[in-house]
Design an enzyme around this catalytic site. Structure first.
Site, PDB file in Angstrom:
ATOM      1  N   ASP A  14       0.867  -1.169   0.000  1.00 26.05           N
ATOM      2  CA  ASP A  14       0.000   0.000   0.000  1.00 26.05           C
ATOM      3  C   ASP A  14       0.915   1.233   0.000  1.00 26.05           C
ATOM      4  OD1 ASP A  14      -2.434   1.557   0.415  1.00 26.05           O
ATOM      5  OD2 ASP A  14      -1.724   1.806   2.467  1.00 26.05           O
ATOM      6  N   ASP A  16      -0.187   5.138   0.928  1.00 29.00           N
ATOM      7  CA  ASP A  16      -0.441   6.092   2.008  1.00 29.00           C
ATOM      8  C   ASP A  16      -0.556   5.368   3.349  1.00 29.00           C
ATOM      9  OD1 ASP A  16      -0.976   8.638   0.393  1.00 29.00           O
ATOM     10  OD2 ASP A  16      -2.350   7.217  -0.533  1.00 29.00           O
ATOM     11  N   ASP A 173      -1.336  -0.981   5.961  1.00 30.42           N
ATOM     12  CA  ASP A 173      -1.538  -0.407   7.291  1.00 30.42           C
ATOM     13  C   ASP A 173      -2.966  -0.488   7.786  1.00 30.42           C
ATOM     14  OD1 ASP A 173      -2.254   1.616   5.289  1.00 30.42           O
ATOM     15  OD2 ASP A 173      -2.552   2.940   7.003  1.00 30.42           O
TER      16      ASP A 173
END
EC number: 3.1.3.18
Length: 222
Positions: A14, A16, A173
């Site tokens: 991922d 961001d 995240d």
């Protein structure tokens, strides 16, 4: 960083909240859009909980918590948000500590690297370039690369395919990333320092790391 040999041929990240803390620039863009619509600015800590499903979802959340959202407000605010963010995409965004060492260690083992994000692909490529990573990734799949976005597994499958295939792992995240990995049938590693709306050990990942120094050891255990 330890030198474990890994069985994976592709590792997908991922963007961001995983590779870089982009929350200051995303919050600034959202607050410019909210101000244009007469809404109150939102603190950074609140905006961090809105990130993950893409810019439209972030704007909708921002509108909802400041008085309500409708199609007209979304249309008016979205262009403002995107225009500001495009012009200021890397003013305050920073890679997380140890990212470059971890990416280099994976590449040194011949492992292909890819990004799978819900950010529009054009913005993802722009940010990756601004961070100096233009040549790091074999594939970049954005939230608009397919008709569906994460947590649908199709974008992750496409990222793996375009990076060269083989056994793969996903690093993210948020619950979105881990659900995507589970749906795609690949191993997952969660970082504890991103934008998750719950503790990292509640995301359901195969492993959790507190810094990128732990990535290679975590992948070696899978």
């Amino acid at each position: 960083m330890r030198e474990e040999r890994l069985r994976f041929r592709t590792v997908v990240f991922d963007l961001d909240g995983t590779l870089a803390d982009s929350s200051p620039d995303l919050a600034a863009a959202l607050n410019v859009a909210l101000a244009r619509l007469g809404r109150a600015p939102q603190p950074l800590a609140e905006v961090r909980t809105m990130i993950g499903y893409g810019a439209r979802a972030m704007l909708r959340r921002g509108l909802e918590v400041t008085g309500g959202a409708d199609d007209a407000l979304m249309a008016a605010g979205f262009r403002v948000l995107i225009d500001h963010y495009t012009a200021h995409i890397c003013d305050a965004t920073q890679p997380y500590a140890g990212v470059d060492d971890a990416l280099t260690a994976l590449a040194d083992q011949g492992i292909a690297l890819a990004v799978c994000t819900n950010k529009p692909r054009g913005l993802a490529v722009q940010l990756i370039g601004a961070l100096g990573w233009a040549k790091r990734f074999a594939a970049v799949i954005g939230g608009d690369s397919l008709p569906v976005a994460k947590p649908d597994p199709a974008p992750l499958h496409l990222a793996i395919e375009r990076a060269g295939g083989g056994p793969a792992a996903m690093v993210g995240d948020s619950i979105i990333d881990i659900r995507t990995a589970i749906a795609a049938g690949v191993h997952s590693v969660a970082v504890s320092f991103g934008f998750a709306d719950r503790p990292a050990d509640e995301l359901g990942a195969d492993r959790v790391i507190d810094s990128f120094a732990g990535l290679i050891p975590a992948l070696a255990e899978l």
